[in-house]
Motif scaffolding. Structure first.
Motif, PDB file in Angstrom:
ATOM      1  N   ARG A 157      -4.038   5.076  -2.579  1.00  0.00           N
ATOM      2  CA  ARG A 157      -3.875   3.851  -1.801  1.00  0.00           C
ATOM      3  C   ARG A 157      -2.459   3.708  -1.260  1.00  0.00           C
ATOM      4  O   ARG A 157      -2.243   3.109  -0.221  1.00  0.00           O
ATOM      5  CB  ARG A 157      -4.219   2.633  -2.652  1.00  0.00           C
ATOM      6  CG  ARG A 157      -5.688   2.368  -2.690  1.00  0.00           C
ATOM      7  CD  ARG A 157      -6.001   1.060  -3.377  1.00  0.00           C
ATOM      8  NE  ARG A 157      -6.973   1.375  -4.407  1.00  0.00           N
ATOM      9  CZ  ARG A 157      -6.819   1.149  -5.698  1.00  0.00           C
ATOM     10  NH1 ARG A 157      -5.752   0.572  -6.154  1.00  0.00           N
ATOM     11  NH2 ARG A 157      -7.750   1.483  -6.550  1.00  0.00           N
ATOM     12  N   ASP A 158      -1.495   4.247  -1.992  1.00  0.00           N
ATOM     13  CA  ASP A 158      -0.101   4.138  -1.567  1.00  0.00           C
ATOM     14  C   ASP A 158       0.561   5.511  -1.651  1.00  0.00           C
ATOM     15  O   ASP A 158       1.647   5.670  -2.197  1.00  0.00           O
ATOM     16  CB  ASP A 158       0.623   3.120  -2.450  1.00  0.00           C
ATOM     17  CG  ASP A 158       1.803   2.499  -1.746  1.00  0.00           C
ATOM     18  OD1 ASP A 158       1.986   2.772  -0.548  1.00  0.00           O
ATOM     19  OD2 ASP A 158       2.542   1.744  -2.398  1.00  0.00           O
ATOM     20  N   ARG A 159      -0.114   6.496  -1.103  1.00  0.00           N
ATOM     21  CA  ARG A 159       0.292   7.896  -1.223  1.00  0.00           C
ATOM     22  C   ARG A 159       1.720   8.149  -0.739  1.00  0.00           C
ATOM     23  O   ARG A 159       2.498   8.819  -1.405  1.00  0.00           O
ATOM     24  CB  ARG A 159      -0.677   8.792  -0.459  1.00  0.00           C
ATOM     25  CG  ARG A 159      -0.347  10.259  -0.560  1.00  0.00           C
ATOM     26  CD  ARG A 159      -1.258  11.090   0.291  1.00  0.00           C
ATOM     27  NE  ARG A 159      -2.555  11.220  -0.351  1.00  0.00           N
ATOM     28  CZ  ARG A 159      -3.296  12.307  -0.266  1.00  0.00           C
ATOM     29  NH1 ARG A 159      -2.912  13.325   0.443  1.00  0.00           N
ATOM     30  NH2 ARG A 159      -4.454  12.358  -0.868  1.00  0.00           N
ATOM     31  N   ASP A 160       2.082   7.612   0.425  1.00  0.00           N
ATOM     32  CA  ASP A 160       3.419   7.871   0.976  1.00  0.00           C
ATOM     33  C   ASP A 160       4.523   7.360   0.056  1.00  0.00           C
ATOM     34  O   ASP A 160       5.528   8.037  -0.147  1.00  0.00           O
ATOM     35  CB  ASP A 160       3.558   7.235   2.357  1.00  0.00           C
ATOM     36  CG  ASP A 160       2.678   7.918   3.395  1.00  0.00           C
ATOM     37  OD1 ASP A 160       2.339   9.101   3.190  1.00  0.00           O
ATOM     38  OD2 ASP A 160       2.340   7.262   4.396  1.00  0.00           O
ATOM     39  N   ALA A 161       4.340   6.174  -0.511  1.00  0.00           N
ATOM     40  CA  ALA A 161       5.345   5.619  -1.413  1.00  0.00           C
ATOM     41  C   ALA A 161       5.452   6.441  -2.695  1.00  0.00           C
ATOM     42  O   ALA A 161       6.557   6.670  -3.205  1.00  0.00           O
ATOM     43  CB  ALA A 161       5.013   4.173  -1.749  1.00  0.00           C
ATOM     44  N   VAL A 162       4.329   6.900  -3.221  1.00  0.00           N
ATOM     45  CA  VAL A 162       4.350   7.704  -4.446  1.00  0.00           C
ATOM     46  C   VAL A 162       5.036   9.042  -4.181  1.00  0.00           C
ATOM     47  O   VAL A 162       5.875   9.484  -4.983  1.00  0.00           O
ATOM     48  CB  VAL A 162       2.921   7.910  -4.998  1.00  0.00           C
ATOM     49  CG1 VAL A 162       2.930   8.841  -6.187  1.00  0.00           C
ATOM     50  CG2 VAL A 162       2.310   6.576  -5.376  1.00  0.00           C
ATOM     51  N   ILE A 163       4.728   9.677  -3.067  1.00  0.00           N
ATOM     52  CA  ILE A 163       5.373  10.946  -2.735  1.00  0.00           C
ATOM     53  C   ILE A 163       6.875  10.742  -2.553  1.00  0.00           C
ATOM     54  O   ILE A 163       7.686  11.541  -3.034  1.00  0.00           O
ATOM     55  CB  ILE A 163       4.734  11.578  -1.480  1.00  0.00           C
ATOM     56  CG1 ILE A 163       3.322  12.055  -1.810  1.00  0.00           C
ATOM     57  CG2 ILE A 163       5.568  12.747  -0.968  1.00  0.00           C
ATOM     58  CD1 ILE A 163       2.542  12.553  -0.613  1.00  0.00           C
ATOM     59  N   ALA A 164       7.254   9.654  -1.895  1.00  0.00           N
ATOM     60  CA  ALA A 164       8.685   9.368  -1.714  1.00  0.00           C
ATOM     61  C   ALA A 164       9.361   9.144  -3.064  1.00  0.00           C
ATOM     62  O   ALA A 164      10.468   9.630  -3.306  1.00  0.00           O
ATOM     63  CB  ALA A 164       8.871   8.149  -0.817  1.00  0.00           C
TER      64      ALA A 164
END
Length: 122
Positions: free
Chosen positions: A73-80
């Protein structure tokens, strides 16, 4: 009277053994996925996250499915968070401390005393 249970006892043991083997296999797969995720966190390898999520969805482990869906759901934030060198840990610590002070003082005093306690510990 027959004291033996009806049915084939060998077949019952085989089904029970197969059930145990399935649970052990599931536990091993869960442990392997958990270790892979922990390694990704500790070594800050966020680029591996999409592959890990895809592997978790393909596996027959419902707990990994829900974790993968939550992360996705919040893939970009987790990867960052896994790849960038910056951390908000210090800020989170201050927020946690302020919330603890607020809980301790709930119903005991007003905002002015809470403000003094927060500023006193800063």
């Amino acid at each position: 009277m027959d004291s033996q249970p009806s049915g084939n006892p060998h077949r019952a043991r085989t089904a029970s053994t197969q059930g145990r083997v399935g649970r052990v296999s599931r536990a091993r797969r869960t442990r392997r996925s958990r270790r892979s995720f922990a390694r990704m966190l500790t070594e800050r390898q966020g680029e591996r996250l999409p592959r890990w999520i895809d592997a978790g969805r393909q596996d027959d482990l419902p707990s990994l499915h829900s974790l993968a869906a939550g992360i996705d759901r919040d893939r970009d934030a987790v990867i960052a968070g896994l790849t960038l060198p910056w951390s908000s840990g210090v800020i989170e610590g201050h927020v946690n401390r302020i919330k603890m002070l607020k809980r301790q003082m709930f119903g005991r005093a007003g905002f002015h005393l809470l403000r003094k306690r927060v500023l006193l510990y800063t």
